[in-house]
Every structure is written in structure tokens, then in C-alpha cells.
Design a protein around this motif. Sequence first.
Motif, short mmCIF file in Angstrom:
data_model
loop_
_atom_site.label_atom_id
_atom_site.label_comp_id
_atom_site.label_asym_id
_atom_site.label_seq_id
_atom_site.Cartn_x
_atom_site.Cartn_y
_atom_site.Cartn_z
N SER A 131 2.16 51.29 -29.01
CA SER A 131 1.77 52.60 -28.47
C SER A 131 0.61 52.46 -27.48
N GLU A 181 4.77 56.03 -27.11
CA GLU A 181 5.06 55.33 -28.36
C GLU A 181 6.44 54.73 -28.31
N LYS A 182 6.58 53.57 -28.96
CA LYS A 182 7.90 52.96 -29.04
C LYS A 182 8.61 53.54 -30.25
N ILE A 183 9.74 54.21 -30.01
CA ILE A 183 10.53 54.77 -31.11
C ILE A 183 11.92 54.17 -31.00
N ASP A 184 12.35 53.44 -32.02
CA ASP A 184 13.66 52.77 -32.02
C ASP A 184 13.88 51.99 -30.72
N LYS A 224 3.88 54.15 -40.94
CA LYS A 224 2.83 54.46 -39.97
C LYS A 224 1.63 53.56 -40.19
#
Length: 431
Positions: A133, A147-150, A62
Amino acid sequence: MLFNTFIGLKLKKLITQLAIFFIVIIIFFLLIQNKNNKLNTKIENVEIIYEKNEFNNELVKKRVKQAAPTLKINVKPGDTLEKILKKIGFENQEIFEVIKETKKKFDPKNLIIGKEITIKYENKEKNNKSINSIFIPLEFNKNFYLEKIDENFVAEITSKKTQKRLVKKKGVISDSLYLSGLRAGVDKKAISEMIAIFSFSVDFQRDVWRNDNFEILYEEEFIKYNKANKNLGKILFANLELQSLGSLKLYRFESDKGKIEYFDENGKSAKKLLMKTPIDGARLSSGFGMRKHPIRGYMKKHQGVDFAAPTGTPIYAAGDGIIEMKQRYKGYGKYIRIRHANGFKTAYAHMSKFNKTPGGRVKQGSIIGYVGSTGNSTGPHLHYEVLKNNIRINPQKLKLPSGRKLKGDELQRFIETKNLIYRKLDNLGVY
Ligand SMILES: [Zn+2]
């Protein structure tokens, strides 16, 4: 003397050696004890230490993201999320994906002017940037977060918990209700709404005089620890004590059909066939000077009343009806005439522009145009006429058929609501 002799020196050396020996022994024991403690800790807390390690990894990840380059953008008129992202220079494909995901939660064209958008991104090879994000503050207690997740964008809307309080304010009018209300600390929107609910029965240019009194009771919603960020709730009660018209009290009441309306003390609806102030009353110039001005008041020759307000102030249809004229009309400049029920007509002159909505049927209170100074006019104002059977009459002296009156069980329920409002008024201090 003794230490200076040969024996004395030997003794000194022996004492020093003994001291070092004991110190080493003590340190040794302390170390062993400490090691035992550590071992014990390790055995007892194996799981927690393991979790902690995992948690730290997340934190590190993070932290990398948080340390990413950040852009803070102030939303300006005409901005959309797409425009902003294109200006920064993100890739079209990524913008497309962001907009597609955002649309699932809110319209990315509806940004609030003046709010600050936060965008975190990564720098990639060949001068390319990639979004991490996006944070967008929405109305009052709501925020949008993407948010960009994977490698996929995920959007959500979060809302902060709110609290409610009742606000009672009183004051003396020294210039206009709007300005005096602001000075008394009344919420801006609350004063505007108060003016709107009294606009059926009060001419805010002529009926409100210096030293008239007002009182208002309304709900306010706010976010804990952030009382500056408030939202107007219900207006429960509003009172105008006017030298011209007497005491006018209005109470909020939900009818059997679930409609919210304001009623006077006897349960008569505040709504009338025509509005006495068919304009955004909050923006009217101070009425006191106008009241005495011969041209501004109603005259036989003039045959209308004038409302002095800045160019662009919204003008409302005074009642439900049909637009029968909408054009430039002689000295009247840009002019609209509406036909209502019971042989009434209303006319509005000197507009700067008409509202775009097509002619035909209009609802009471809908915007038909904006204040201007077209035609024979010396400054921006609305010239307002009321006609009964095609004869101009003085809107100030107009007696309109009274609105709906509550009866039976509904009236009973209204009286209870009214008493509850009185109890709230009695229990609250003005603050
Ligand atoms: Zn006029």
C-alpha cells in the motif's frame, strides 16, 4: 485440650472430610450452572459468534499487512512518486502499474514537498520487494491511498470533514503590514492576499508608516480535532487606516456575472489601470527607512520609485498591456517596458531574470520577472517607472482613471453585503 486426645483427633478428621465434601458439592453445582449459562449464550448468539470469527480473520489478515515492513519518505524538491519507488528498488512492472492507477486520481509528479509518504511492502524471494500500500497526504484535508487487492492496485482519494469559522484580527503596524500581521496571528496567506488587493492603491514601500492600523475579517476552514491544519477561506473585509492615505476599506463582493472582486465603501472597484505596488508586497523590506532615503524615494533625476526586496521576489505587470522591450538596457540591467491603455507605459529595471513566458500581451498581476541587482544597482531592488505619453511621471502622484463603479440593483446588493459584513464584525471579538 480435647483435640489433643484420641477422640479429639478423630473429630478433627471428620470435620475436615465434611468440609471437603461440601466444597466439592458447591463447586459441582457452580459448574453445572455455568455450563447452562454458556449453553444458553451459545444458542442465543450463534450468529454473532459466527460473524465475530469472520471479522477476526479479516483482522488477522490486516494485522499481517500492517506488520509489513514500512517506509516513511519525506518528499524533497524534485521528487515524483516514480522516482521514489525506483530509488527504493521496486520492480519496474509494479511501478508502472502503480503509476497508471495513481494517475486516475492525481498527478504523481505533484507531490507536496515536506509531506511524508508511507509505503508498506512485502519481501519476496531473490531480494525482490512487492508493494502492499501507499499513503500520500495531499492538500489540506485530502489524502491519497493505494492498496493492492487480489494482485491489483486500487487507488482512492479520501477527504476529511472540515469546519469553518470566521476570524477577525486587528493590529498596529510597527514595521511592515506582513510582519505585524503575522505577529497579530493573521494567517500567512490571508496577509499576502490582503496586500495583493491593496496593491492597486497603496505603495507598500512608501505609503505604510509606523503606527498605521489594520483590520481583517476572513474565513478559515479546519479539520475537526486538528486546528493546526487550516485552510484559508474567503477574505470578507480588509481595512487599512493609513496616516498617508486615510482610511481604506475593501469588501468582498460577487458581481452579477459571478466574478469575485473587492470594492470600497462607495462600491468602486479596488482594481485600477495600474498597480501602485507591482511586486509581491509581502516580501518588501520595511518601508520606514526607505521612505526617508533620498535615492529610494522619487526624485526628478531618478525618475522612478524603488522597491527594496530580496533577489527572486516576483515582479508583476502593473496593468494589462503589451511588452515592447525586454532586454539588458544600459544601467537599467535586465529591463522590461510595457505599453498600456490611455498612453501609459511602465518600466521595470535591475531584474535578476525575466519570466520564461514569451513577450507580447501580459495580464495585470502576472509575473514578468524577478528582483535582482543587474545594471547600475547597489543592492537587490525593483526600479519602477511610469510614463505618460513617453514622459516619466511620479507614480506616487499618479491620478489614474477610477475603476468600475457598481450601479442600480448590483449596488443595492453590494450595500446589503456590506451591512452583513458589518454585523459580522460587530458580533466577533478579536481572538
Ligand atoms: Zn531606482
